[in-house]
Design a protein around this motif. Structure first.
Motif, PDB file in Angstrom:
ATOM      1  N   LEU A 143       0.816  -1.217   0.000  1.00 10.74           N
ATOM      2  CA  LEU A 143       0.000   0.000   0.000  1.00 10.74           C
ATOM      3  C   LEU A 143       0.851   1.268   0.000  1.00 10.74           C
ATOM      4  N   LYS A 144       2.170   1.088   0.116  1.00  8.18           N
ATOM      5  CA  LYS A 144       3.126   2.204   0.121  1.00  8.18           C
ATOM      6  C   LYS A 144       2.835   3.196   1.255  1.00  8.18           C
ATOM      7  N   VAL A 145       2.568   2.635   2.431  1.00  5.73           N
ATOM      8  CA  VAL A 145       2.358   3.441   3.637  1.00  5.73           C
ATOM      9  C   VAL A 145       3.172   2.820   4.767  1.00  5.73           C
ATOM     10  N   PRO A 146       3.520   3.606   5.779  1.00  2.70           N
ATOM     11  CA  PRO A 146       4.188   3.014   6.935  1.00  2.70           C
ATOM     12  C   PRO A 146       3.224   2.076   7.673  1.00  2.70           C
ATOM     13  N   ALA A 147       3.744   1.024   8.223  1.00  2.00           N
ATOM     14  CA  ALA A 147       2.906   0.085   8.974  1.00  2.00           C
ATOM     15  C   ALA A 147       2.166   0.807  10.097  1.00  2.00           C
ATOM     16  N   SER A 148       2.781   1.837  10.647  1.00  2.00           N
ATOM     17  CA  SER A 148       2.142   2.584  11.736  1.00  2.00           C
ATOM     18  C   SER A 148       0.827   3.214  11.289  1.00  2.00           C
ATOM     19  N   LYS A 149       0.712   3.573  10.013  1.00  2.00           N
ATOM     20  CA  LYS A 149      -0.552   4.149   9.518  1.00  2.00           C
ATOM     21  C   LYS A 149      -1.683   3.122   9.602  1.00  2.00           C
TER      22      LYS A 149
END
Length: 71
Positions: A59-65
């Motif tokens: 998803l090209k997002v940090p896992a924290s998101k």
């Protein structure tokens, strides 16, 4: 309070839809099975850290998101 697995699944689905991806597209990019992605989004899977990271990368997002504010 909502089940944390359902909260996580809803977050994955929200981000996926924002990016215009189908479950099949996400599954392919994350190297997961489409049925597994469906079960995640419905809150029926307790994911491992490795699979959370696969989804975040796809998803090209940090896992924290994907996990922020989930209780």
């Amino acid at each position: 309070m909502k089940n944390p697995l359902l909260q996580f699944g809803e977050r994955v689905k929200k981000v996926r839809l924002e990016q215009g991806l189908s479950q099949e597209d996400l599954a392919e990019q994350a190297d997961l099975h489409r049925n597994y992605v469906s079960q995640i989004e419905c809150g029926r899977r307790n994911l491992s850290l490795l699979n959370i990271l696969k989804l975040a990368r796809a998803l090209k997002v940090p896992a924290s998101k994907l996990i922020e504010n989930i209780r």
